[in-house]
Design a protein around this motif. Structure first.
Motif, PDB file in Angstrom:
ATOM      1  N   LYS A  21       0.814  -1.220   0.000  1.00 25.10           N
ATOM      2  CA  LYS A  21       0.000   0.000   0.000  1.00 25.10           C
ATOM      3  C   LYS A  21       0.853   1.278   0.000  1.00 25.10           C
ATOM      4  O   LYS A  21       0.572   2.222  -0.738  1.00 25.10           O
ATOM      5  CB  LYS A  21      -0.898  -0.023   1.241  1.00 25.10           C
ATOM      6  N   TYR A  54       2.439   1.967  -3.370  1.00 25.12           N
ATOM      7  CA  TYR A  54       1.384   2.340  -4.315  1.00 25.12           C
ATOM      8  C   TYR A  54       0.944   3.787  -4.099  1.00 25.12           C
ATOM      9  O   TYR A  54       0.743   4.546  -5.047  1.00 25.12           O
ATOM     10  CB  TYR A  54       0.204   1.385  -4.158  1.00 25.12           C
ATOM     11  N   ASN A  55       0.811   4.186  -2.837  1.00 24.44           N
ATOM     12  CA  ASN A  55       0.328   5.526  -2.532  1.00 24.44           C
ATOM     13  C   ASN A  55       1.333   6.630  -2.859  1.00 24.44           C
ATOM     14  O   ASN A  55       0.989   7.804  -2.879  1.00 24.44           O
ATOM     15  CB  ASN A  55      -0.118   5.618  -1.072  1.00 24.44           C
ATOM     16  N   LYS A  65      -0.575   5.144 -11.081  1.00 27.12           N
ATOM     17  CA  LYS A  65      -1.582   4.252 -10.497  1.00 27.12           C
ATOM     18  C   LYS A  65      -2.414   3.594 -11.590  1.00 27.12           C
ATOM     19  O   LYS A  65      -2.653   2.381 -11.557  1.00 27.12           O
ATOM     20  CB  LYS A  65      -2.500   5.025  -9.544  1.00 27.12           C
TER      21      LYS A  65
END
Ligand SMILES: [Zn+2]
Length: 225
Positions: free
Chosen positions: A42, A45-46, A53
């Motif tokens: 996570k 990804y953030n 994305k």
């Protein structure tokens, strides 16, 4: 750690606190079990911007266009995990067999065939301190792996004192002997030995610092008839 999963059923992404090797993690949107981990956590990804994305999501969607491809991927992961577990089990069983090789300073009464001489050496002198530490760590791992098989109690020995907090600097020489012995057994096992007889050892200890030593161990590898 939360990772990104992809659901083959509703084709949405979700976060779940599952290991990447897990092949069954229920979708938080639709409850389907046809999901796979996307090998992405996570946090990473953030840090992506929107373009990144979208690129990532489309790549996953392209790789798994339908339910069949998801099911296949799950199946492959399941097999890979199975093979890994199988290899790990075989490795631990082999460790136990090595431990079970008998070493004696004398002879044995049973009929045997001589395989040949076998030797090992270990030293923690200043030239190779890392090598000794590497072997010591390996030995600790081996011992705890063997203990985890539950087969050790059958050997009538308890090596548990050798690993963990009880292993102090003061018994390095003693541990060194046990490592050399284990290496001797390993070499013997690779030659197909059941036992090692007439074991002898040469030890050189620095009088100023007994924790500086070198040790050679040798014997004759034999196979029972
Ligand atoms: Zn879903």
């Amino acid at each position: 750690m939360e990772r990104i999963f992809f659901c083959g059923e509703c084709r949405k992404f979700f976060y779940a606190d599952c290991e990447p090797t897990v092949y069954l993690c229920t979708c938080t949107h639709c409850g389907s079990g046809l999901t796979i981990s996307c090998d992405m956590d996570k946090l990473t990804y953030n840090r992506f911007d929107n373009d990144e994305k979208n690129f990532f999501k489309n790549k996953i969607k392209d790789a798994y266009p339908d339910l069949v491809s998801i099911a296949q991927e799950q199946d492959e992961r399941r097999q890979r995990i199975g093979q890994m577990e199988e290899r790990e089990r075989a490795r631990r069983e082999e460790l136990v067999r090595i431990f079970q090789i008998a070493v004696t300073t004398g002879d044995v009464k049973q009929d045997y065939a001589i395989i040949g001489p076998v030797c090992s050496q270990i030293h923690n002198r200043t030239i190779h301190p890392n090598e000794f530490n590497r072997k010591l760590q390996q030995y600790h791992r081996d011992i705890s792996d063997i203990l985890s098989t539950g087969l050790l109690s059958q050997m009538g020995n308890d090596y548990s004192w050798l690993y963990g907090s009880q292993t102090g600097e003061d018994c390095l020489l003693e541990i060194g002997s046990l490592i050399a012995m284990q290496e001797l057994k390993k070499h013997g096992r690779s030659m197909g030995a059941d036992a090692i007889i007439c074991m002898r050892q040469n030890m050189n200890v620095d009088m100023g610092n007994p924790n500086n030593f070198s040790l050679q161990m040798y014997g004759t590898a034999i196979k029972y008839k």
